[in-house]
Design a protein around this motif. Structure first.
Motif, PDB file in Angstrom:
ATOM      1  N   LEU A 257      96.339  18.865  29.251  1.00 37.09           N
ATOM      2  CA  LEU A 257      97.298  17.761  29.277  1.00 37.09           C
ATOM      3  C   LEU A 257      98.489  18.030  28.368  1.00 37.09           C
ATOM      4  O   LEU A 257      99.636  17.749  28.736  1.00 37.09           O
ATOM      5  CB  LEU A 257      96.609  16.455  28.874  1.00 37.09           C
ATOM      6  N   ALA A 258      98.257  18.579  27.193  1.00 38.17           N
ATOM      7  CA  ALA A 258      99.358  18.906  26.282  1.00 38.17           C
ATOM      8  C   ALA A 258     100.269  19.968  26.894  1.00 38.17           C
ATOM      9  O   ALA A 258     101.497  19.883  26.779  1.00 38.17           O
ATOM     10  CB  ALA A 258      98.801  19.386  24.940  1.00 38.17           C
ATOM     11  N   ALA A 259      99.678  20.957  27.569  1.00 35.45           N
ATOM     12  CA  ALA A 259     100.480  21.989  28.216  1.00 35.45           C
ATOM     13  C   ALA A 259     101.323  21.407  29.343  1.00 35.45           C
ATOM     14  O   ALA A 259     102.501  21.751  29.499  1.00 35.45           O
ATOM     15  CB  ALA A 259      99.577  23.104  28.747  1.00 35.45           C
ATOM     16  N   LEU A 260     100.757  20.517  30.134  1.00 35.80           N
ATOM     17  CA  LEU A 260     101.512  19.878  31.222  1.00 35.80           C
ATOM     18  C   LEU A 260     102.656  19.025  30.685  1.00 35.80           C
ATOM     19  O   LEU A 260     103.773  19.058  31.215  1.00 35.80           O
ATOM     20  CB  LEU A 260     100.582  19.030  32.086  1.00 35.80           C
ATOM     21  N   ILE A 261     102.395  18.269  29.640  1.00 31.76           N
ATOM     22  CA  ILE A 261     103.444  17.442  29.042  1.00 31.76           C
ATOM     23  C   ILE A 261     104.545  18.325  28.461  1.00 31.76           C
ATOM     24  O   ILE A 261     105.736  18.050  28.641  1.00 31.76           O
ATOM     25  CB  ILE A 261     102.841  16.504  27.977  1.00 31.76           C
ATOM     26  N   GLY A 262     104.173  19.399  27.795  1.00 31.32           N
ATOM     27  CA  GLY A 262     105.170  20.336  27.267  1.00 31.32           C
ATOM     28  C   GLY A 262     105.997  20.951  28.378  1.00 31.32           C
ATOM     29  O   GLY A 262     107.224  21.089  28.255  1.00 31.32           O
TER      30      GLY A 262
ATOM     31  N   GLN B 222     112.512  19.416  32.159  1.00 30.61           N
ATOM     32  CA  GLN B 222     113.529  18.370  32.119  1.00 30.61           C
ATOM     33  C   GLN B 222     114.788  18.881  31.422  1.00 30.61           C
ATOM     34  O   GLN B 222     115.898  18.650  31.891  1.00 30.61           O
ATOM     35  CB  GLN B 222     112.996  17.140  31.392  1.00 30.61           C
ATOM     36  N   ARG B 223     114.618  19.594  30.338  1.00 30.56           N
ATOM     37  CA  ARG B 223     115.773  20.130  29.613  1.00 30.56           C
ATOM     38  C   ARG B 223     116.535  21.131  30.469  1.00 30.56           C
ATOM     39  O   ARG B 223     117.766  21.102  30.533  1.00 30.56           O
ATOM     40  CB  ARG B 223     115.310  20.778  28.314  1.00 30.56           C
ATOM     41  N   SER B 224     115.813  22.008  31.172  1.00 30.12           N
ATOM     42  CA  SER B 224     116.496  23.004  32.004  1.00 30.12           C
ATOM     43  C   SER B 224     117.178  22.348  33.211  1.00 30.12           C
ATOM     44  O   SER B 224     118.261  22.771  33.611  1.00 30.12           O
ATOM     45  CB  SER B 224     115.531  24.096  32.461  1.00 30.12           C
ATOM     46  N   GLN B 225     116.579  21.299  33.766  1.00 26.69           N
ATOM     47  CA  GLN B 225     117.211  20.594  34.882  1.00 26.69           C
ATOM     48  C   GLN B 225     118.474  19.877  34.434  1.00 26.69           C
ATOM     49  O   GLN B 225     119.481  19.860  35.153  1.00 26.69           O
ATOM     50  CB  GLN B 225     116.234  19.589  35.510  1.00 26.69           C
ATOM     51  N   ARG B 226     118.449  19.286  33.255  1.00 26.62           N
ATOM     52  CA  ARG B 226     119.657  18.627  32.732  1.00 26.62           C
ATOM     53  C   ARG B 226     120.768  19.639  32.481  1.00 26.62           C
ATOM     54  O   ARG B 226     121.935  19.354  32.749  1.00 26.62           O
ATOM     55  CB  ARG B 226     119.339  17.872  31.454  1.00 26.62           C
ATOM     56  N   GLN B 227     120.414  20.814  31.961  1.00 23.90           N
ATOM     57  CA  GLN B 227     121.415  21.847  31.737  1.00 23.90           C
ATOM     58  C   GLN B 227     122.009  22.322  33.054  1.00 23.90           C
ATOM     59  O   GLN B 227     123.219  22.514  33.157  1.00 23.90           O
ATOM     60  CB  GLN B 227     120.810  23.021  30.975  1.00 23.90           C
TER      61      GLN B 227
END
Length: 57
Positions: free
Chosen positions: A19-24, A30-35
């Protein structure tokens, strides 16, 4: 009586790691899509939904 404590703890630990890996991964993506979106907008590419909203008003 057999104790299953080790198995249960290992299962919970594995689930927490996954779960931590999926959230990360979601935050990194999300950051790469925003860029990518900012790069497209800086080149003049606009969102289709943006033009629909402009025509509606």
């Amino acid at each position: 009586m057999i104790s299953h404590t080790g198995f249960v703890l290992a299962s919970y630990g594995a689930a927490i790691i996954v779960l931590a890996a999926l959230i990360g991964w979601i935050f990194i993506d999300q950051r790469s899509q925003r860029q990518a979106l900012q790069e497209l907008e800086s080149r003049g590419v606009r969102r289709r939904s943006e033009t629909k909203m402009d025509n509606a008003s």
